[in-house]
Each structure stands twice: as C-alpha cells, then as structure tokens.
Write a protein that holds these residues in place. Structure first.
Motif: not given
Length: 215
Positions: A87-103
């Motif tokens: 339901c979200v058009d674009a991921a917030p900035a904090w999510f990209h960083g957190a996801l990248q750190a986890a991946l």
C-alpha cells in the motif's frame, strides 16, 4: 491498555492476560494458545467442539498483537512497513538502510557459497576426466573396446562444427590429418605452440586421452 485474551468454545485453556507492555513470556503463551486452537481447528469434522475460523482468526490477531507490543519500536516499525508494503508508493529512507544492513552479511555468505560450489564443480569435473583417462589406459589400443571421449581442462568436448573425428582408437590417432591434429591439440592444449609437427601433436593428444604406448 492491556490486550484482552479472546475466549473460545472448545475448552482450550486461556493464557493469563498479558502485561502492558507484554513480556516475552506473554508472547510465548499467546503463540501456544494460537497453536492449540489451530490443532483443534484441523480436526473439524471429527471433533464436535472444534473452533471456528472466526475464533481462530481472533486468536491469531491476539497473538500478533502481543508480539507487536513486545517488539522494540524500530522492529515494530519495520514489521508494520513490511506488512503494508503493497500500500506504500515508496519505501522510506530508513527502511532501505536497515534492509541493506540486514542483507549485506547474507549476500556475502551467498557469494562465498557460490565460489565454493564453482570450486567443487571444477574438482568433480577434473576427477571425472581422470577416471575416464584411467579407464582408457586399460583399453590398450582401443580397437576392441573404443576409448571414451575425454574432456579438456574446462570440462568441454570440441564443438561439433569443427568436424574433428572421435578419438576412439589408435587407428584414428594415426590417421589424423595435420588440420585435425591441430584442432585436437588446441582443444586439449590451448595456447600451446602451433608450429609443431603432426607426429608431436598426436603423441601429446594420445597421452592426454590415456594411450601411453609409442605411436
């Protein structure tokens, strides 16, 4: 506000009401309650008082709510975002960083595994080639039992469009033309000297495929 434990009509014992905020023990009890309800739900048709889908749905919601209220704020934010990502058009900035750190560590591990797999494939290919060569050595001149095809160091046989004859016996080796000998030689010894005589190339080819007697 403390969460209310949903009741049931299947005589499943209710867990005690969770604290506010719920503890990790509350999370475990809620999950166990959900599991017990699910087990009985699967017996619908044979169990008279099996819980309904609605009852199990309420218990599942309760279990998720307990876990969500127990999670730290940052984790809860991630959970909420992932659950509503469509339901979200674009991921917030904090999510990209957190996801990248986890991946990142996972991706590094995958890359390492890929390298290990490639190395194992190479070792297995070399072992198979060595076994074929050993088998060819037991076949003498190949006239009674033909030599098996031997791959090169890259694990390949010559392309069919090169028109090279199969090296099945000593007769084929002895009757190779200069061009055929050069083709097989470059296949097995890429980058080797190109100005060798046909006899020299054929001898090296023969030894490579497992024929060790003098030609």
């Amino acid at each position: 506000m403390a969460l209310a434990v949903p009741a049931n009509n299947s005589n499943v014992i209710l867990p005690p009401p969770p604290q506010n905020p719920p503890t990790i023990d509350n999370v475990g009890r809620a999950r166990r309650y959900e599991a017990n309800m699910t087990i009985l739900q699967l017996q619908r048709g044979t169990l008279a008082n099996a819980p309904t889908d609605a009852e199990c749905g309420l218990v599942a919601q309760y279990s998720l709510a307990v876990a969500a209220k127990n999670a730290p704020a940052s984790e809860l934010q991630c959970m909420c975002y992932i659950s509503h990502i469509s339901c979200v058009d674009a991921a917030p900035a904090w999510f990209h960083g957190a996801l990248q750190a986890a991946l990142d560590p996972i991706l590094q591990e995958v890359q390492g595994l890929r390298g290990d797999v490639q190395m194992l494939r190479g070792e297995v290919g070399a072992m198979r080639r060595d076994l074929v060569i050993l088998d060819n050595r037991s076949k003498g001149d190949g006239l009674r039992v033909p030599f098996a095809a031997v791959c090169n160091g890259a694990g390949n046989l010559p392309e069919p469009n090169l028109g090279l004859p199969a090296l099945t016996n000593i007769t084929v080796l002895n009757t190779l033309t200069q061009g055929q000998a050069a083709g097989w030689y470059q296949h097995y010894f890429p980058g080797g000297p190109a100005n060798q005589s046909k006899a020299a190339m054929v001898n090296q080819i023969a030894r490579y495929i497992g024929y060790s007697a003098a030609l």
